[in-house]
Design a protein around this motif. Sequence first.
Motif, PDB file in Angstrom:
ATOM      1  N   ASN A 507      14.396 -31.070 -27.340  1.00  0.00           N
ATOM      2  CA  ASN A 507      15.684 -30.548 -26.531  1.00  0.00           C
ATOM      3  C   ASN A 507      15.328 -30.379 -25.078  1.00  0.00           C
ATOM      4  N   TYR A 508      14.688 -31.478 -24.388  1.00  0.00           N
ATOM      5  CA  TYR A 508      14.236 -31.312 -22.927  1.00  0.00           C
ATOM      6  C   TYR A 508      15.387 -31.398 -22.156  1.00  0.00           C
ATOM      7  N   ILE A 509      16.542 -31.834 -22.548  1.00  0.00           N
ATOM      8  CA  ILE A 509      17.881 -31.905 -21.658  1.00  0.00           C
ATOM      9  C   ILE A 509      18.287 -30.220 -21.568  1.00  0.00           C
ATOM     10  N   ALA A 510      18.055 -29.394 -22.739  1.00  0.00           N
ATOM     11  CA  ALA A 510      18.449 -28.146 -22.686  1.00  0.00           C
ATOM     12  C   ALA A 510      17.734 -27.303 -21.781  1.00  0.00           C
ATOM     13  N   ARG A 511      16.518 -27.690 -21.739  1.00  0.00           N
ATOM     14  CA  ARG A 511      15.325 -26.929 -21.274  1.00  0.00           C
ATOM     15  C   ARG A 511      15.506 -27.063 -19.715  1.00  0.00           C
ATOM     16  N   VAL A 512      15.860 -28.142 -19.121  1.00  0.00           N
ATOM     17  CA  VAL A 512      16.254 -28.293 -17.762  1.00  0.00           C
ATOM     18  C   VAL A 512      17.278 -27.537 -17.388  1.00  0.00           C
ATOM     19  N   ALA A 513      18.443 -27.645 -18.436  1.00  0.00           N
ATOM     20  CA  ALA A 513      19.800 -27.060 -17.991  1.00  0.00           C
ATOM     21  C   ALA A 513      19.215 -25.516 -17.809  1.00  0.00           C
ATOM     22  N   ILE A 514      18.623 -25.068 -18.768  1.00  0.00           N
ATOM     23  CA  ILE A 514      18.283 -23.430 -18.526  1.00  0.00           C
ATOM     24  C   ILE A 514      17.849 -23.219 -17.162  1.00  0.00           C
ATOM     25  N   PHE A 515      16.722 -23.906 -16.774  1.00  0.00           N
ATOM     26  CA  PHE A 515      16.112 -23.814 -15.585  1.00  0.00           C
ATOM     27  C   PHE A 515      17.259 -23.822 -14.466  1.00  0.00           C
ATOM     28  N   LEU A 516      18.078 -24.989 -14.475  1.00  0.00           N
ATOM     29  CA  LEU A 516      18.972 -24.812 -13.431  1.00  0.00           C
ATOM     30  C   LEU A 516      20.274 -23.922 -13.286  1.00  0.00           C
ATOM     31  N   SER A 517      20.664 -23.509 -14.630  1.00  0.00           N
ATOM     32  CA  SER A 517      21.573 -22.380 -14.597  1.00  0.00           C
ATOM     33  C   SER A 517      21.038 -21.178 -14.380  1.00  0.00           C
ATOM     34  N   VAL A 518      19.861 -20.631 -14.475  1.00  0.00           N
ATOM     35  CA  VAL A 518      19.216 -19.431 -13.703  1.00  0.00           C
ATOM     36  C   VAL A 518      19.141 -19.821 -12.463  1.00  0.00           C
ATOM     37  N   PHE A 519      18.714 -20.638 -12.043  1.00  0.00           N
ATOM     38  CA  PHE A 519      18.481 -20.904 -10.507  1.00  0.00           C
ATOM     39  C   PHE A 519      19.970 -20.531  -9.689  1.00  0.00           C
ATOM     40  N   ILE A 520      20.855 -21.503 -10.319  1.00  0.00           N
ATOM     41  CA  ILE A 520      22.393 -21.552  -9.584  1.00  0.00           C
ATOM     42  C   ILE A 520      23.041 -19.892  -9.833  1.00  0.00           C
ATOM     43  N   PHE A 521      22.797 -19.241 -11.009  1.00  0.00           N
ATOM     44  CA  PHE A 521      23.223 -17.915 -11.001  1.00  0.00           C
ATOM     45  C   PHE A 521      22.564 -16.987 -10.016  1.00  0.00           C
ATOM     46  N   LEU A 522      21.492 -16.985  -9.905  1.00  0.00           N
ATOM     47  CA  LEU A 522      20.721 -15.893  -9.130  1.00  0.00           C
ATOM     48  C   LEU A 522      21.081 -16.562  -7.559  1.00  0.00           C
ATOM     49  N   PHE A 523      21.421 -17.805  -7.333  1.00  0.00           N
ATOM     50  CA  PHE A 523      21.947 -18.237  -5.934  1.00  0.00           C
ATOM     51  C   PHE A 523      23.297 -17.456  -5.545  1.00  0.00           C
ATOM     52  N   SER A 524      24.158 -17.791  -6.593  1.00  0.00           N
ATOM     53  CA  SER A 524      25.586 -17.271  -6.614  1.00  0.00           C
ATOM     54  C   SER A 524      25.749 -15.695  -6.527  1.00  0.00           C
ATOM     55  N   ILE A 525      24.783 -14.990  -6.856  1.00  0.00           N
ATOM     56  CA  ILE A 525      24.809 -13.443  -6.984  1.00  0.00           C
ATOM     57  C   ILE A 525      24.359 -12.907  -5.685  1.00  0.00           C
ATOM     58  N   THR A 526      23.501 -13.760  -5.081  1.00  0.00           N
ATOM     59  CA  THR A 526      22.711 -13.308  -3.812  1.00  0.00           C
ATOM     60  C   THR A 526      23.662 -13.744  -2.603  1.00  0.00           C
ATOM     61  N   ARG A 527      24.569 -14.730  -2.740  1.00  0.00           N
ATOM     62  CA  ARG A 527      25.391 -15.316  -1.709  1.00  0.00           C
ATOM     63  C   ARG A 527      26.687 -14.441  -1.277  1.00  0.00           C
ATOM     64  N   ARG A 528      26.697 -14.137   0.066  1.00  0.00           N
ATOM     65  CA  ARG A 528      27.563 -13.214   0.382  1.00  0.00           C
ATOM     66  C   ARG A 528      28.984 -14.091   0.893  1.00  0.00           C
ATOM     67  N   LYS A 529      28.963 -14.975   1.215  1.00  0.00           N
ATOM     68  CA  LYS A 529      30.257 -15.817   1.431  1.00  0.00           C
ATOM     69  C   LYS A 529      30.871 -16.242   0.345  1.00  0.00           C
ATOM     70  N   LYS A 530      32.055 -15.965   0.102  1.00  0.00           N
ATOM     71  CA  LYS A 530      32.702 -16.353  -1.101  1.00  0.00           C
ATOM     72  C   LYS A 530      33.363 -17.827  -0.887  1.00  0.00           C
ATOM     73  N   LYS A 531      33.596 -18.463  -1.809  1.00  0.00           N
ATOM     74  CA  LYS A 531      34.299 -19.793  -1.693  1.00  0.00           C
ATOM     75  C   LYS A 531      35.727 -19.729  -1.406  1.00  0.00           C
ATOM     76  N   ILE A 532      36.408 -20.640  -0.683  1.00  0.00           N
ATOM     77  CA  ILE A 532      37.831 -20.352  -0.387  1.00  0.00           C
ATOM     78  C   ILE A 532      38.422 -21.717  -1.026  1.00  0.00           C
ATOM     79  N   GLY A 533      39.334 -21.621  -1.890  1.00  0.00           N
ATOM     80  CA  GLY A 533      40.087 -22.634  -2.194  1.00  0.00           C
ATOM     81  C   GLY A 533      39.802 -23.065  -3.855  1.00  0.00           C
TER      82      GLY A 533
END
Length: 533
Positions: A507-533
């Motif tokens: 299940n290599y696709i899932a393993r890549v997905a896990i890495f990306l989801s963790v990375f994006i989640f960490l990025f989002s919670i440290t991001r100060r500016k909220k998205k508009i729209g």
Amino acid sequence: MVSISNMKNILLAVLSGLLLAVSWPTYGFPLFLFFAFVPLLITEHNIRKNKYSKSQVFGLTYLAFFMWNIITTGWLYNSTAFGMWFAVIVNTLVMTLVFLIYHLVAKRTTFTISTIFLVCFWMSFEYLHLRWEFSWPWLNLGNGFASFTSWIQWYEYTGTFGGTLWVWIVNIGTFKSVLLFLKYKDKTILYKAALQNGLIIIIPIIISVLILKTYKEDGEDIEVVILQPNINPYTEKYNINDTRIGILLDSLTKTQITSTTDFVIAPETVFADSNRLPNFLNSTAIKTASKIVEAYPNTNFLSGISLIDVFNDPSRIRTQTNIHKGNVFYDDYNSAFFVRPDKSSELYHKSRLVVGIENFPYQSVLKPILGDVMIDLGGTVAKKTTQDDREVFFTKDSIGVGTMICYESVYGEFATGYIRNKADFLAVITNDAWWGNTQGHKQHLSYAKLRAIETRRSIARSANTGISAIIDQTGNIVSSLGYEKQGTLKGTLKTNDKITFYVKAGNYIARVAIFLSVFIFLFSITRRKKKIG
């Protein structure tokens, strides 16, 4: 009073739930999967800026996923009311939490980043369902194409996660086009989206059909006789002793076996007397098999059996060991046994267990809270003991059969372990009668077809009450014996010793997905500016 906007959101959530449900095997049409999440995504987008958005998203998402779960897996009630409600409520909750976390990420990032996160996080959730102790991957999206195997021959490269990714790509593309249309009111946006998403759906199907048309089964012909005793597990199974079972299996075998038969295959735990493991070689099961192979010396016998190993030595206790009274301990096995013409035999113990029926998840944490409520749900009162290795049984001619017991056939990467251990074909032995004549046993059969495609191994399936079947390497059911029919199914299947890309990579696709989801989640919670729209 419910406002018009809230009513629209409720209707959109209900629509998603219904679309997911009517997509599912074996009664549904999987084309709806490509659009099923769109109404729910629109609902989430509509309420994203609401002060109480989290509670609204949670409630509406739970409604949609509850409908999907209850419609597609409500048949579990036939086995256990508690088990059905537990599976539906908890699985709906986990799905809802996935969507709620996407909602929180979407409020802090861009459309592109948040939707990539949703796709990856959903696949991470599906991967969790293949690994944790509350494992219930029945509704993993890639399973939704099990009745349309001509669409997914490329699963030999991706496994079911390729199907999940396919579904999400089209859903996100459609969702984006709907938002753009609502913003600009330009119908050409919809026309372009229809063309683009249509191609994303059609091209993989064309590739799959081409693979199917050009695929050739190479290998040795194996003649199998599959037994279907049709014993009711609620009224007969535990009231019929192994001697009578042995007589029945012997008589069924004699109706079809010939000197050219290579395998006789009987279902899961058909010998249900809980034989003592140390006395296995003297059991009625072994005597029955030996009688058959003695009369037909080219034949191997494969069957299911219940075994129990009682001991007093505390040093032998494992996490799955049951405590009887005082210093009496026992390991309870749901096993497959194999007998060759020379009377030599081997055992394999089931290793993927049914939650609540064969195991007690996170026992050290939950038992003080729940007591024994997770046990005694489906005809058993003990935790089952497993083994680590995917045992392959070999004939004297070195033909290897990997035996999946019941629930194990739902796990794609798990099945690849048999292939890496040199299985030339697969057997599924099961007892699907616990659910009655519902979609349960039909869906279970259809999932076995996915394992055939992923591994390119033919499958011989013996089910106690049906449906027994022979499945070829493309997932096509060559022959079958219907539900609640007692009898035998005789046929020929092909062996194969080639290794697919999926068997190598898992299940290599899932393993890549896990890495990306963790990375994006960490990025989002440290991001100060909220998205508009």
